[in-house]
Design an enzyme around this catalytic site. Sequence first.
Site, PDB file in Angstrom:
ATOM      1  N   CYS A 121      48.512 -44.772  88.509  1.00 33.34           N
ATOM      2  CA  CYS A 121      49.625 -45.058  89.416  1.00 33.34           C
ATOM      3  C   CYS A 121      49.911 -43.806  90.234  1.00 33.34           C
ATOM      4  O   CYS A 121      49.551 -42.703  89.845  1.00 33.34           O
ATOM      5  CB  CYS A 121      50.864 -45.500  88.659  1.00 33.34           C
ATOM      6  N   GLU A 178      61.542 -46.827  92.826  1.00 41.35           N
ATOM      7  CA  GLU A 178      60.324 -47.173  93.534  1.00 41.35           C
ATOM      8  C   GLU A 178      60.196 -48.654  93.826  1.00 41.35           C
ATOM      9  O   GLU A 178      60.637 -49.494  93.043  1.00 41.35           O
ATOM     10  CB  GLU A 178      59.104 -46.709  92.719  1.00 41.35           C
TER      11      GLU A 178
END
Length: 177
Positions: free
Chosen positions: A66, A113
């Site tokens: 990620c 996020e």
Amino acid sequence: MKEEEVILVNTNDEPIGTMPKMEAHEKAVLHRAFSVFIMNKNGETMLQQRAAHKYHSPLLWTNTCCSHQRVGESNIQAGKRRLQEEMGFSAELQEVTSFIYKAPFDNGLTEHELDHVMIGSYNGEPKINLDEVESWKWMKPVDIKKDIAINPEIYTVWFKIIFEKFYTHINQNREGL
């Protein structure tokens, strides 16, 4: 070396600017991110254990890789780039969903996020980048789900959110790989 910048977005994932990564995490500003899940022919998911020196979530288990997209980079391009940087291999990726999460950490930083979730297929062994990754393993999604219930403290916040919210979705989309 200039600090990496993240793409600030609104809740519709429309870019509204950029900011140094640490500043965005200090101020808890919503920014674009992605999470890649690599599956093998046995239906297992490749997990990585984050490196010990990471500024948050060190040594916790999480999805294959990620990070954050760069300006001008598509979600898929970003996922492929980071997969190569962290795990040492490339794979075709497919975006399956996205979600917003906000998670404060003990060190005063906050992840806020809009996370794009991608899946791909790979059957080899990774060549992990030890600056990013401590270890890795294959696990069946059902076993991951059970282990999260028993040992939630050994997994990253975003990984637990993805599994709680999108486990069925990811498992169903895995069939198309």
